[in-house]
Design a protein around this motif. Sequence first.
Motif, PDB file in Angstrom:
ATOM      1  N   ARG A  48       0.893  -1.092   0.212  1.00 23.28           N
ATOM      2  CA  ARG A  48      -0.121  -0.068   0.093  1.00 23.28           C
ATOM      3  C   ARG A  48       1.081   1.267   0.169  1.00 23.28           C
ATOM      4  NH1 ARG A  48      -2.152   4.009   2.735  1.00 23.28           N
ATOM      5  NH2 ARG A  48      -4.251   4.504   2.920  1.00 23.28           N
ATOM      6  N   PRO A  49       1.069   1.904  -1.176  1.00 25.33           N
ATOM      7  CA  PRO A  49       1.617   3.198  -1.123  1.00 25.33           C
ATOM      8  C   PRO A  49       1.152   4.158  -0.148  1.00 25.33           C
ATOM      9  CG  PRO A  49       0.893   2.705  -3.472  1.00 25.33           C
ATOM     10  CD  PRO A  49       0.184   1.698  -2.240  1.00 25.33           C
ATOM     11  N   LEU A  50       2.060   5.092   0.244  1.00 33.83           N
ATOM     12  CA  LEU A  50       1.689   6.152   1.523  1.00 33.83           C
ATOM     13  C   LEU A  50       1.367   7.334   0.604  1.00 33.83           C
ATOM     14  CD1 LEU A  50       4.103   5.989   4.400  1.00 33.83           C
ATOM     15  CD2 LEU A  50       1.644   5.555   4.355  1.00 33.83           C
ATOM     16  N   ARG A  51       0.232   8.070   0.792  1.00 31.82           N
ATOM     17  CA  ARG A  51       0.042   9.317   0.451  1.00 31.82           C
ATOM     18  C   ARG A  51       1.273  10.339   1.034  1.00 31.82           C
ATOM     19  NH1 ARG A  51      -6.483   9.385   1.430  1.00 31.82           N
ATOM     20  NH2 ARG A  51      -6.832   7.598   0.224  1.00 31.82           N
ATOM     21  N   LEU A  52       1.523  11.545   0.327  1.00 31.22           N
ATOM     22  CA  LEU A  52       2.518  12.285   1.031  1.00 31.22           C
ATOM     23  C   LEU A  52       1.887  12.946   2.229  1.00 31.22           C
ATOM     24  CD1 LEU A  52       4.654  14.215   0.912  1.00 31.22           C
ATOM     25  CD2 LEU A  52       3.589  15.979  -0.402  1.00 31.22           C
ATOM     26  N   ALA A  53       0.589  13.279   2.795  1.00 32.80           N
ATOM     27  CA  ALA A  53       0.147  13.639   3.761  1.00 32.80           C
ATOM     28  C   ALA A  53       0.183  12.794   4.756  1.00 32.80           C
ATOM     29  CB  ALA A  53      -1.316  14.467   3.838  1.00 32.80           C
ATOM     30  N   GLU A  54      -0.144  11.413   4.410  1.00 35.64           N
ATOM     31  CA  GLU A  54      -0.049  10.284   5.445  1.00 35.64           C
ATOM     32  C   GLU A  54       1.463  10.140   5.910  1.00 35.64           C
ATOM     33  OE1 GLU A  54      -3.424   6.834   4.281  1.00 35.64           O
ATOM     34  OE2 GLU A  54      -1.498   7.010   3.024  1.00 35.64           O
ATOM     35  N   ALA A  55       2.397  10.208   4.904  1.00 37.90           N
ATOM     36  CA  ALA A  55       3.734  10.229   5.503  1.00 37.90           C
ATOM     37  C   ALA A  55       4.243  11.020   6.421  1.00 37.90           C
ATOM     38  CB  ALA A  55       4.415  10.091   4.016  1.00 37.90           C
ATOM     39  N   GLU A  56       3.722  12.451   6.144  1.00 39.72           N
ATOM     40  CA  GLU A  56       4.160  13.446   6.992  1.00 39.72           C
ATOM     41  C   GLU A  56       3.550  13.163   8.547  1.00 39.72           C
ATOM     42  OE1 GLU A  56       2.417  17.017   5.213  1.00 39.72           O
ATOM     43  OE2 GLU A  56       3.893  17.159   4.004  1.00 39.72           O
ATOM     44  N   ASP A  57       2.461  12.521   8.453  1.00 42.07           N
ATOM     45  CA  ASP A  57       1.484  12.256   9.984  1.00 42.07           C
ATOM     46  C   ASP A  57       2.169  11.110  10.441  1.00 42.07           C
ATOM     47  OD1 ASP A  57       0.017  14.305   9.988  1.00 42.07           O
ATOM     48  OD2 ASP A  57      -1.642  13.402   9.075  1.00 42.07           O
ATOM     49  N   ALA A  59       5.288   9.848   9.925  1.00 47.21           N
ATOM     50  CA  ALA A  59       6.654  10.484  10.434  1.00 47.21           C
ATOM     51  C   ALA A  59       6.476  10.944  11.973  1.00 47.21           C
ATOM     52  CB  ALA A  59       7.335  11.373   9.610  1.00 47.21           C
ATOM     53  N   GLU A  60       5.524  11.991  12.007  1.00 46.94           N
ATOM     54  CA  GLU A  60       5.119  12.633  13.165  1.00 46.94           C
ATOM     55  C   GLU A  60       5.034  11.452  14.454  1.00 46.94           C
ATOM     56  OE1 GLU A  60       1.459  15.044  15.058  1.00 46.94           O
ATOM     57  OE2 GLU A  60       2.722  16.074  13.322  1.00 46.94           O
ATOM     58  N   VAL A  61       4.137  10.461  13.982  1.00 48.10           N
ATOM     59  CA  VAL A  61       3.696   9.447  15.157  1.00 48.10           C
ATOM     60  C   VAL A  61       5.221   8.609  15.538  1.00 48.10           C
ATOM     61  CG1 VAL A  61       2.865   7.148  15.195  1.00 48.10           C
ATOM     62  CG2 VAL A  61       1.532   8.857  14.013  1.00 48.10           C
ATOM     63  N   PHE A  62       6.064   8.463  14.451  1.00 45.74           N
ATOM     64  CA  PHE A  62       7.304   7.813  15.032  1.00 45.74           C
ATOM     65  C   PHE A  62       8.433   8.832  15.769  1.00 45.74           C
ATOM     66  CE2 PHE A  62       6.271   4.749  11.302  1.00 45.74           C
ATOM     67  CZ  PHE A  62       5.932   3.743  12.441  1.00 45.74           C
ATOM     68  N   GLY A  63       8.092  10.142  15.490  1.00 47.00           N
ATOM     69  CA  GLY A  63       8.905  11.193  16.037  1.00 47.00           C
ATOM     70  C   GLY A  63      10.217  11.360  15.323  1.00 47.00           C
ATOM     71  N   VAL A  64      10.177  11.118  13.783  1.00 45.59           N
ATOM     72  CA  VAL A  64      11.416  11.103  12.942  1.00 45.59           C
ATOM     73  C   VAL A  64      11.027  12.377  11.840  1.00 45.59           C
ATOM     74  CG1 VAL A  64      12.178   8.990  13.676  1.00 45.59           C
ATOM     75  CG2 VAL A  64      10.512   9.397  11.594  1.00 45.59           C
ATOM     76  N   PRO A  65      12.155  12.779  11.321  1.00 43.80           N
ATOM     77  CA  PRO A  65      11.802  13.630   9.843  1.00 43.80           C
ATOM     78  C   PRO A  65      11.065  12.650   9.026  1.00 43.80           C
ATOM     79  CG  PRO A  65      14.069  13.717  10.859  1.00 43.80           C
ATOM     80  CD  PRO A  65      13.557  12.887  11.498  1.00 43.80           C
ATOM     81  N   MET A  66      10.561  13.196   8.054  1.00 48.93           N
ATOM     82  CA  MET A  66       9.540  12.403   6.930  1.00 48.93           C
ATOM     83  C   MET A  66      10.604  11.839   6.177  1.00 48.93           C
ATOM     84  SD  MET A  66       6.649  13.498   4.390  1.00 48.93           S
ATOM     85  CE  MET A  66       7.666  14.393   3.268  1.00 48.93           C
ATOM     86  N   GLN A  67      11.987  12.326   5.950  1.00 55.18           N
ATOM     87  CA  GLN A  67      12.896  11.559   5.168  1.00 55.18           C
ATOM     88  C   GLN A  67      13.387  10.224   5.509  1.00 55.18           C
ATOM     89  OE1 GLN A  67      12.972  14.652   6.373  1.00 55.18           O
ATOM     90  NE2 GLN A  67      13.672  16.313   4.877  1.00 55.18           N
ATOM     91  N   ARG A  68      12.993  10.185   6.811  1.00 53.90           N
ATOM     92  CA  ARG A  68      13.633   8.700   7.191  1.00 53.90           C
ATOM     93  C   ARG A  68      12.657   7.688   6.748  1.00 53.90           C
ATOM     94  NH1 ARG A  68      17.244  10.134   7.934  1.00 53.90           N
ATOM     95  NH2 ARG A  68      18.525  10.924   9.833  1.00 53.90           N
ATOM     96  N   LEU A  69      11.523   7.931   6.169  1.00 49.02           N
ATOM     97  CA  LEU A  69      10.633   7.054   5.684  1.00 49.02           C
ATOM     98  C   LEU A  69      11.351   6.285   4.397  1.00 49.02           C
ATOM     99  CD1 LEU A  69       7.055   8.275   6.256  1.00 49.02           C
ATOM    100  CD2 LEU A  69       8.372   6.659   7.694  1.00 49.02           C
ATOM    101  N   THR A  70      12.231   6.943   3.622  1.00 49.98           N
ATOM    102  CA  THR A  70      12.659   6.759   2.439  1.00 49.98           C
ATOM    103  C   THR A  70      13.981   6.323   2.343  1.00 49.98           C
ATOM    104  OG1 THR A  70      13.026   8.960   1.765  1.00 49.98           O
ATOM    105  CG2 THR A  70      10.631   7.831   1.058  1.00 49.98           C
TER     106      THR A  70
END
Length: 238
Positions: A48-57, A59-70
């Motif tokens: 399931r691909p992540l939407r950009l807004a989903e990825a931002e939230d 990352a916030e849940v994990f307490g990391v910059p969004m770049q960490r997801l990629t």
Amino acid sequence: MTERDEQIGRNVLVLRGSTTQQAVADAMRERGWKWSQATVWSVEKGERPLRLAEAEDLAEVFGVPMQRLTAQLATVAIDRTLRKCATAYTEVLAAASRFLDRTTDLHLEIADAAGPAIDELRRELQHAEDHLRSLDREIGERLNVLAAAYTAEADRAVVEGVVAAYSAPDGAHELSSNRGEGLSVADVAAMMRGSKMDVYHLIHSGELPSVRVGRAFRVAKQDVEEYLRRSDSGEDVS
């Protein structure tokens, strides 16, 4: 399913750690997303691909910059472990502070006591404090090495934040009860080149003026200097 989606999924799995998929889903639902445990499972599988807004939230849940997801998986793992180190350091600091608070009362209680049992207790207490200071130095050295070696800006900021909280003028910090105005008992002991037990005895006998701040004692630097001056000149210091 793309290779990028699979990379994001692996990173989400690492960042989630011991947190349950349901807990992550609940946190995302609180942010307005209709996520379930199955959604998290699909994301981690790369299905399931992540939407950009989903990825931002997320990352916030994990307490990391969004770049960490990629990011590369090794970088994500290092970042997660680094944050665990920061949390563990905070816990050590709090425990050490509680230990020093308790020893303050103990020092006062045994300052004028005598006998073999009391002497043994003094030795054990001094050994515990020496061990704490040794651990204190080792933690500081490791944090500084880590800050110097880790170059990723986001992660370096985390490490340097911990080092900044750890460090204080003249090498003193919270492990030495460096709070409030004046000198701590440890600071006075260092100035006198004696032990904390000697300082507590001087405070208890009234030879060294002090004020109590919470469970700790603070001594004005000028009072210590005056005591040392009178002691060196042979004057009565009582």
